[in-house]
Design a protein around this motif. Structure first.
Motif, short mmCIF file in Angstrom:
data_model
loop_
_atom_site.label_atom_id
_atom_site.label_comp_id
_atom_site.label_asym_id
_atom_site.label_seq_id
_atom_site.Cartn_x
_atom_site.Cartn_y
_atom_site.Cartn_z
N ILE A 134 0.82 -1.22 0.00
CA ILE A 134 0.00 0.00 0.00
C ILE A 134 0.85 1.26 0.00
CG2 ILE A 134 -1.80 1.28 1.21
CD1 ILE A 134 -2.80 -1.45 2.28
N PRO A 135 1.81 1.45 0.95
CA PRO A 135 2.64 2.65 0.87
C PRO A 135 3.53 2.70 -0.36
CG PRO A 135 3.44 1.19 2.61
CD PRO A 135 2.11 0.66 2.17
N TYR A 136 3.98 1.54 -0.82
CA TYR A 136 4.77 1.53 -2.05
C TYR A 136 3.92 2.00 -3.24
CZ TYR A 136 9.13 -0.81 -0.65
OH TYR A 136 10.36 -1.11 -0.10
N ARG A 137 2.72 1.46 -3.33
CA ARG A 137 1.88 1.71 -4.50
C ARG A 137 1.33 3.13 -4.54
NH1 ARG A 137 -2.50 -2.80 -5.16
NH2 ARG A 137 -3.63 -1.51 -3.64
N SER A 138 1.20 3.76 -3.36
CA SER A 138 0.61 5.10 -3.29
C SER A 138 1.64 6.20 -3.07
CB SER A 138 -0.45 5.14 -2.18
OG SER A 138 0.12 4.78 -0.94
N SER A 139 2.90 5.90 -3.37
CA SER A 139 3.94 6.91 -3.22
C SER A 139 4.88 6.86 -4.42
CB SER A 139 4.75 6.66 -1.93
OG SER A 139 5.57 5.51 -2.08
N ASP A 140 5.89 7.74 -4.42
CA ASP A 140 6.85 7.74 -5.51
C ASP A 140 7.92 6.66 -5.31
OD1 ASP A 140 8.25 8.81 -3.41
OD2 ASP A 140 8.76 10.69 -4.40
N GLU B 137 10.97 1.34 -6.39
CA GLU B 137 11.74 0.62 -5.37
C GLU B 137 10.95 -0.58 -4.85
OE1 GLU B 137 13.21 3.15 -2.27
OE2 GLU B 137 13.72 4.75 -3.68
N GLY B 138 9.64 -0.42 -4.78
CA GLY B 138 8.79 -1.52 -4.35
C GLY B 138 8.86 -2.69 -5.32
N VAL B 139 8.84 -2.39 -6.61
CA VAL B 139 8.96 -3.44 -7.63
C VAL B 139 10.27 -4.19 -7.44
CG1 VAL B 139 9.21 -3.90 -10.10
CG2 VAL B 139 7.49 -2.26 -9.31
N GLN B 140 11.35 -3.44 -7.22
CA GLN B 140 12.66 -4.05 -7.03
C GLN B 140 12.69 -4.92 -5.76
OE1 GLN B 140 15.90 -1.25 -6.84
NE2 GLN B 140 17.44 -2.82 -6.50
N PHE B 141 12.14 -4.40 -4.67
CA PHE B 141 12.16 -5.12 -3.40
C PHE B 141 11.36 -6.41 -3.48
CE2 PHE B 141 10.10 -5.77 0.85
CZ PHE B 141 11.24 -6.15 1.53
N ILE B 142 10.15 -6.35 -4.03
CA ILE B 142 9.31 -7.55 -4.11
C ILE B 142 9.89 -8.54 -5.11
CG2 ILE B 142 7.01 -8.43 -4.66
CD1 ILE B 142 7.17 -6.89 -2.02
N LEU C 119 3.23 -7.93 -7.21
CA LEU C 119 3.79 -7.39 -8.45
C LEU C 119 2.69 -7.15 -9.49
CD1 LEU C 119 7.07 -9.50 -8.76
CD2 LEU C 119 6.90 -7.02 -8.38
N GLY C 120 1.70 -8.03 -9.52
CA GLY C 120 0.57 -7.82 -10.44
C GLY C 120 -0.12 -6.50 -10.15
N GLY C 121 -0.33 -6.20 -8.86
CA GLY C 121 -0.94 -4.93 -8.48
C GLY C 121 -0.05 -3.74 -8.81
N PHE C 122 1.26 -3.89 -8.60
CA PHE C 122 2.19 -2.82 -8.92
C PHE C 122 2.15 -2.49 -10.42
CE2 PHE C 122 5.42 -3.46 -5.21
CZ PHE C 122 4.50 -2.92 -4.33
N TYR C 123 2.25 -3.53 -11.25
CA TYR C 123 2.27 -3.30 -12.69
C TYR C 123 0.93 -2.78 -13.20
CZ TYR C 123 6.88 -5.42 -13.07
OH TYR C 123 8.22 -5.68 -12.94
N ASN C 124 -0.14 -3.18 -12.56
CA ASN C 124 -1.45 -2.64 -12.90
C ASN C 124 -1.50 -1.14 -12.61
OD1 ASN C 124 -4.18 -2.60 -13.70
ND2 ASN C 124 -4.88 -3.08 -11.64
N THR C 125 -0.92 -0.72 -11.48
CA THR C 125 -0.87 0.70 -11.13
C THR C 125 -0.04 1.48 -12.13
OG1 THR C 125 -1.10 0.17 -8.77
CG2 THR C 125 -0.18 2.33 -9.32
N ILE C 126 1.08 0.91 -12.55
CA ILE C 126 1.96 1.57 -13.51
C ILE C 126 1.31 1.66 -14.89
CG2 ILE C 126 4.19 1.39 -14.70
CD1 ILE C 126 5.27 0.00 -12.18
N GLY C 127 0.45 0.69 -15.19
CA GLY C 127 -0.18 0.65 -16.51
C GLY C 127 0.47 -0.35 -17.44
N LEU C 128 1.34 -1.21 -16.90
CA LEU C 128 1.95 -2.27 -17.72
C LEU C 128 1.03 -3.50 -17.64
CD1 LEU C 128 5.70 -1.85 -16.69
CD2 LEU C 128 4.55 -1.04 -18.75
#
Length: 210
Positions: free
Chosen positions: A60-66, A70-75, A98-107
């Protein structure tokens, strides 16, 4: 008693993490990672489940911040660790995050890949045997991830795919929450059905007005 004390200590720390997630995302990330390091040194079945719980909260803090890159790298690093130890529960959770992260990015394609991988590990791993202190598993987890796929396909204009997975979610969720399926709707998994609205949207766009 020892396990109970351990879990009480964890819940205090987890509540602090939740509070920081709302007030200071950077501190939440640092605090969460610090607690993961401590829990991994304990290396008990209970601590293993608690590590996964913190990972799910850290998204949550990774996905809602800049700090998302780094979150993608850590996970991704955690995913490698879990793969090297053949830890299917950890692999499943990392793919989901990671699926949620990439969805947020638009990939979108990467998001779909990781969500499907997460579902596959949930279906084939020992995740059905609930880890102490952790409940992101089992059929509810699969229903949730299947539901996430529908709006992603919708964004990509792949209406047939959105309809396919929407129908799959509808069919499996209705069975799961039926008396025959034995699903417990009080646990919140019924929220997966919220994505059925995307199925209706996909059908409209595909001119399937049934």
């Amino acid at each position: 008693k020892k396990a109970s004390d351990e879990q009480r200590c964890f819940w205090v720390r987890h509540n602090i993490l939740n509070s920081l997630t709302k007030s200071d995302k950077y501190r939440a990330i640092d605090y969460g990672k610090l607690n993961i390091e401590k829990l991994e040194k304990i290396n008990t079945p209970l601590s293993k489940g608690n590590v996964l719980r913190i990972l799910t909260t850290l998204r949550i803090p990774y996905r809602s911040s800049d700090k998302l890159p780094e979150g993608v790298q850590f996970i991704t690093e955690k995913l490698r660790e879990y793969k090297s130890s053949n830890d299917s529960s950890g692999i499943r959770i990392c793919h989901w995050i990671l699926g949620g992260f990439y969805n947020t990015i638009g990939l979108n394609e990467s998001a779909i890949y990781h969500m499907k991988k997460s579902i596959s590990y949930n279906d084939t791993s020992e995740s059905r045997k609930q880890l102490p202190g952790f409940n992101f598993e089992g059929k509810i987890f699969t229903l949730n991830n299947t539901g996430v796929l529908i709006p992603i396909y919708l964004k990509m204009g792949l209406y047939d795919k959105a309809i396919e997975y929407g129908n799959k979610l509808l069919r499996e969720a209705f069975y799961y929450y039926s008396p025959a399926g034995g699903g417990d709707s009080t646990k919140g998994g019924v929220n997966a059905l919220n994505n059925i609205t995307h199925l209706a949207h996909a059908k409209i766009l595909a001119n399937q007005l049934d």
